[in-house]
Design a protein around this motif. Sequence first.
Motif, mmCIF file in Angstrom:
data_model
loop_
_atom_site.group_PDB
_atom_site.id
_atom_site.type_symbol
_atom_site.label_atom_id
_atom_site.label_comp_id
_atom_site.label_asym_id
_atom_site.label_seq_id
_atom_site.Cartn_x
_atom_site.Cartn_y
_atom_site.Cartn_z
ATOM 1 N N ARG A 119 0.942 -1.255 -0.034
ATOM 2 C CA ARG A 119 -0.113 -0.085 0.008
ATOM 3 C C ARG A 119 1.064 1.122 -0.020
ATOM 4 O O ARG A 119 0.661 2.212 -0.733
ATOM 5 C CB ARG A 119 -0.912 -0.108 1.204
ATOM 6 C CG ARG A 119 -1.510 1.131 1.654
ATOM 7 C CD ARG A 119 -2.632 1.576 0.330
ATOM 8 N NE ARG A 119 -3.048 3.028 0.864
ATOM 9 C CZ ARG A 119 -2.699 4.138 0.493
ATOM 10 N NH1 ARG A 119 -1.324 4.277 -0.539
ATOM 11 N NH2 ARG A 119 -3.198 5.434 0.771
ATOM 12 N N SER A 136 2.638 5.118 -4.297
ATOM 13 C CA SER A 136 2.679 6.464 -4.841
ATOM 14 C C SER A 136 4.104 6.319 -5.517
ATOM 15 O O SER A 136 4.468 6.995 -6.585
ATOM 16 C CB SER A 136 2.586 7.356 -3.593
ATOM 17 O OG SER A 136 2.391 8.668 -4.119
ATOM 18 N N LYS A 190 -3.291 12.801 -10.710
ATOM 19 C CA LYS A 190 -3.828 12.325 -9.438
ATOM 20 C C LYS A 190 -5.271 13.194 -9.201
ATOM 21 O O LYS A 190 -5.159 14.405 -9.283
ATOM 22 C CB LYS A 190 -2.720 12.676 -8.464
ATOM 23 C CG LYS A 190 -1.493 12.032 -8.614
ATOM 24 C CD LYS A 190 -0.398 12.065 -7.564
ATOM 25 C CE LYS A 190 -0.496 11.189 -6.392
ATOM 26 N NZ LYS A 190 -0.017 9.834 -6.736
ATOM 27 N N TYR A 245 -6.636 3.673 -5.146
ATOM 28 C CA TYR A 245 -6.073 3.205 -3.926
ATOM 29 C C TYR A 245 -6.423 4.264 -2.974
ATOM 30 O O TYR A 245 -6.784 5.389 -3.333
ATOM 31 C CB TYR A 245 -4.597 2.967 -3.776
ATOM 32 C CG TYR A 245 -3.593 4.184 -4.251
ATOM 33 C CD1 TYR A 245 -3.503 4.241 -5.615
ATOM 34 C CD2 TYR A 245 -3.245 5.015 -3.290
ATOM 35 C CE1 TYR A 245 -2.594 5.226 -6.114
ATOM 36 C CE2 TYR A 245 -2.490 6.011 -3.707
ATOM 37 C CZ TYR A 245 -1.987 6.128 -5.047
ATOM 38 O OH TYR A 245 -1.262 7.270 -5.519
ATOM 39 N N HIS A 264 -7.551 5.764 1.339
ATOM 40 C CA HIS A 264 -8.142 5.591 2.806
ATOM 41 C C HIS A 264 -9.564 5.400 2.618
ATOM 42 O O HIS A 264 -10.288 6.507 3.238
ATOM 43 C CB HIS A 264 -7.552 6.928 3.388
ATOM 44 C CG HIS A 264 -6.195 7.472 3.144
ATOM 45 N ND1 HIS A 264 -5.022 6.708 3.349
ATOM 46 C CD2 HIS A 264 -5.737 8.405 2.262
ATOM 47 C CE1 HIS A 264 -4.044 7.317 2.879
ATOM 48 N NE2 HIS A 264 -4.362 8.307 2.066
ATOM 49 N N GLU A 314 -7.084 15.322 1.325
ATOM 50 C CA GLU A 314 -5.521 15.534 2.002
ATOM 51 C C GLU A 314 -4.542 16.116 1.260
ATOM 52 O O GLU A 314 -3.617 16.467 1.720
ATOM 53 C CB GLU A 314 -5.430 14.188 2.818
ATOM 54 C CG GLU A 314 -5.135 12.977 1.438
ATOM 55 C CD GLU A 314 -4.321 11.798 2.110
ATOM 56 O OE1 GLU A 314 -4.275 11.612 3.490
ATOM 57 O OE2 GLU A 314 -4.019 10.992 1.333
ATOM 58 N N HIS A 315 -4.437 16.253 -0.150
ATOM 59 C CA HIS A 315 -3.386 16.671 -0.659
ATOM 60 C C HIS A 315 -3.513 18.281 -0.866
ATOM 61 O O HIS A 315 -2.204 18.911 -1.138
ATOM 62 C CB HIS A 315 -3.441 16.078 -2.181
ATOM 63 C CG HIS A 315 -2.802 14.391 -2.245
ATOM 64 N ND1 HIS A 315 -3.303 13.838 -3.318
ATOM 65 C CD2 HIS A 315 -2.810 13.711 -1.209
ATOM 66 C CE1 HIS A 315 -2.973 12.511 -2.745
ATOM 67 N NE2 HIS A 315 -2.484 12.444 -1.863
HETATM 68 C C1 MLT Z 1 -0.914 7.946 -0.530
HETATM 69 O O1 MLT Z 1 -2.164 7.771 0.198
HETATM 70 O O2 MLT Z 1 -0.536 7.088 -0.811
HETATM 71 C C2 MLT Z 1 -0.575 9.506 -0.577
HETATM 72 O O3 MLT Z 1 -1.700 10.242 -0.349
HETATM 73 C C3 MLT Z 1 0.243 9.651 -1.742
HETATM 74 C C4 MLT Z 1 -0.565 9.264 -3.281
HETATM 75 O O4 MLT Z 1 -1.951 9.790 -3.333
HETATM 76 O O5 MLT Z 1 -0.128 9.202 -4.041
#
Ligand code: MLT
Length: 462
Positions: free
Chosen positions: A323, A327, A337, A370, A372, A418-419
């Motif tokens: 996981r 990125s 993204k 992918y 959260h 969150e970014h």
């Molecule tokens: C992640 O959850 O891996 C990070 O926010 C980075 C991404 O989204 O690439």
Amino acid sequence: MKSTLEILQKHFDSSSIKTEKEDLENYGTDWTRYFNPNPVAIFFPKHIDEIQKIVLLANEHHFVLVPSGGRTGLSGAAVAKKEEVIVSFDKLNQIISYNELDQSITVEAGAITEEIQNFAKEKELLYPIDFASKGSSQIGGNIATNAGGVNVLKYGMTREWVLGMKVVTAKGEILEFNQGLIKNATGYDFRHLFIGSEGTLGFIVEATLKLTRAPKEKQVILFGIPNMEKVVKVMNTFRAELDLLAFEFFSDATVDYVMEHTHVGLPLAKRYPFYTIMEFESNNGKNTELVFSIYQKLYQKGWILDDIFGGDEQTIKHLWGYRENISSSISSFIPYKNDLSVRISNIHSFLSETEDIVKNNYPDFIVLWYGHIADGNLHLNILKPNKLSVKEFEEKCKKVNLLIFEIVKKYKGSISAEHGVGLLKKDYLEYSRSKEEIEYMKLIKNIFDPNNIMNRGKVFDT
Ligand code: MLT
Ligand code: ZN
């Protein structure tokens, strides 16, 4: 009239300024790959009063400052492309103090996230905000973007962990917010205004962070799952019964990139459309038993197709790698993204509608999901096909984005969970925030930064 560089050279020691081409390119950009860096110089203050001084000079001579931490951001908030002066926190990176009774730590803004985590660990405590870029990201940047990561389900975002903050405002005042207090009901809390402000109001120069008990005996289980509907159902079944530390998901296509990049095999014996990784505290084996009894029921229902359990540190690290390394494994493919979120109750319908748009519009692109899932936060990454130039690819993605953002708007979700907004998402802010809110944001910016010297053009244009 003196150039910006001449002003810097007049007021600061030459060892605090860098202007070599390679440094300008490196410090002028973050982990987004869509912007061409073009800063005038990089300034490395060693004391807060030097930050105050450069802020006053910027106001007097009308140049723009870009705060710069670890530059691991994914929205272009740390990009300098318009002859700005970058103010790097690389030399303001100390842990200033630890207070055992308060269970808190005070750090300079350039302190590396992982070093803070390690310091907490030495004290048998935890700084719980955790994400893949922790080895180079700095706490000032984490606060300025309200960083999230993989443990938000249990611990919340960075905002929850900031007890106090020292800032240099865009007018050059040094202000201290909340002084490490837990309770403080004395009016507007400016700390929260600076958290997530992406360097548009001033410089965060110090922070006091809360630490907490570290979980004992962490365990991890990775599942193979047939579809997204079941991903959500599996998560809800587990979290209804026990307190999870993390619940993350990724689609099968991501695994190829992680295998190639980090030289690992498949996570499970066979391939499955989706995988989830769940972390929990064993609680003397009680939770482990509970997890296995729930697992068996879900396996019989066909919601879970396979699993691998990690009880020791090495296996846990290996499983998390599938996981956490996504990125970095895809970054050379210049992914477009998206960092979307909706309420958990809307995830399922949001996903099926978004998937239809994606399938119809990117039939020959590689699409990776992918993120959260327990926070309602989905990372949708589209990889650039070789035949397209970066520009052509970006244009195409932008068009489809509008369709996706319409769905986000319909569900009252967020176009950036969150970014952050930075440069990459500022044109789409209205999909998540009302016109009135954006107008208030601009008014607040103007109060703190009347000359617009702080990170101009990030989040919105003023
Ligand atoms: C992640 O959850 O891996 C990070 O926010 C980075 C991404 O989204 O690439
Ligand atoms: Zn993420």
